[in-house]
Design an enzyme around this catalytic site. Structure first.
Site, short mmCIF file in Angstrom:
data_model
loop_
_atom_site.label_atom_id
_atom_site.label_comp_id
_atom_site.label_asym_id
_atom_site.label_seq_id
_atom_site.Cartn_x
_atom_site.Cartn_y
_atom_site.Cartn_z
N ASN A 99 52.45 3.83 46.63
CA ASN A 99 52.57 5.27 46.84
C ASN A 99 51.40 5.81 47.66
O ASN A 99 50.28 5.31 47.57
CB ASN A 99 52.65 6.00 45.50
N VAL A 100 51.67 6.85 48.44
CA VAL A 100 50.65 7.42 49.32
C VAL A 100 50.11 8.74 48.79
O VAL A 100 49.35 9.42 49.47
CB VAL A 100 51.20 7.60 50.76
N HIS A 116 49.81 1.12 51.02
CA HIS A 116 50.44 1.80 52.15
C HIS A 116 49.61 2.98 52.65
O HIS A 116 50.13 3.85 53.35
CB HIS A 116 51.85 2.25 51.78
N CYS A 127 39.04 6.03 67.10
CA CYS A 127 37.91 5.22 66.64
C CYS A 127 38.04 4.78 65.19
O CYS A 127 37.18 4.04 64.69
CB CYS A 127 36.59 5.97 66.85
N CYS A 152 38.63 14.46 65.88
CA CYS A 152 37.59 13.66 65.23
C CYS A 152 36.21 14.19 65.63
O CYS A 152 35.91 14.30 66.82
CB CYS A 152 37.75 12.20 65.64
N PRO A 219 64.40 2.61 35.98
CA PRO A 219 65.59 3.28 35.43
C PRO A 219 66.84 2.43 35.49
O PRO A 219 67.76 2.61 34.68
CB PRO A 219 65.73 4.53 36.31
#
Length: 250
Positions: A99-100, A116, A127, A152, A219
């Protein structure tokens, strides 16, 4: 469940491997759930590529910001909290997730291996420096919108979401650490994961190959092929707290 309770109570080296099903119980849409508004015109898989970001950074950044703010609007569920509590019961516990989101961390888990990547860890597309400036926490319109990505501070390049896109390799260090943990554990809990996304799907099999027991919590029934493989059917938010209560009463 009795056999699994005994395995958990006796475990000394535990790996917990989680997938989208755990986050879905908090109300987070899964990656391919139907989307409305601006996003209805796009296949999610087509937005989750380096080429899509290069072609239209504002569209891709806007989608990921919409997803990140969706996560901030929900809370960890009982499965997240039970997983965090298990690390307090079994000192040698490793949590590996596909999961993210940051729901494991908000539930109290530490040192989570995000195979992930994370919506909450953007980095420079040029960079690769981590982007540490605060991101907005305002609610995005439900229909979504295009947002220009920040720049950045180190090199001026565009900041990209800190997730693994299609066509990109998983973080080598995290994957290596996850494989090593699976090979060294005596019990692996696989929770809310389909078990089909490679190479992460190898993790339960590695645990079995090296002598561990594997318990699937899902489930829907999971076909088991090994005497040391078990399946507990039900929502993780119900199964895991009950498993915790029975394995560690009091």
């Amino acid at each position: 469940m009795r056999a699994v309770v005994e395995l958990l109570a006796g475990a000394r080296r535990l790996v917990i491997f989680t997938g989208a099903g755990v986050s879905a119980e908090s109300g987070i849409p899964t990656f391919r759930d139907a989307l409305g508004g601006l996003w209805a015109r796009y296949d999610p898989a087509a937005l989750a590529t380096p080429a899509a970001f290069a072609d239209d950074p504002a569209l891709v950044w806007g989608w990921y910001e919409w997803r990140r703010l969706k996560v901030l609007g929900v809370q960890p569920n009982p499965a997240h909290r039970a997983i965090a509590a298990l690390s307090g019961r079994i000192a040698n516990t490793r949590l590996v997730t596909q999961n993210v989101d940051d729901l494991h961390e908000r539930a109290g888990s530490r040192d989570v291996l995000h195979l992930h990547g994370s919506l909450h860890a953007p980095r420079c597309a040029t960079c690769a420096a981590a982007y540490r400036d605060a991101l907005p926490d305002s609610v995005e319109p439900e229909e979504g919108r295009r947002i220009e990505p920040p720049r950045c501070p180190a090199c001026g390049g565009q900041v990209r979401p800190g997730v693994v896109w299609f066509g990109e390799a998983l973080p080598e260090a995290a994957l290596r650490e996850a494989f090593a943990a699976a090979c060294e554990c005596d019990l692996l809990l696989s929770v809310g994961t389909s078990g089909v996304v490679q190479p992460a799907a190898r993790i339960p099999g590695l645990a079995l190959e090296h002598g561990a027991s594997v318990v699937h919590v899902n489930p829907q029934p999971v076909r088991t092929r090994h005497p040391r493989e078990h399946c507990l059917v039900g929502p993780a938010g119900e199964v895991l707290p009950e498993l915790l209560r029975r394995a560690f009463p009091g």
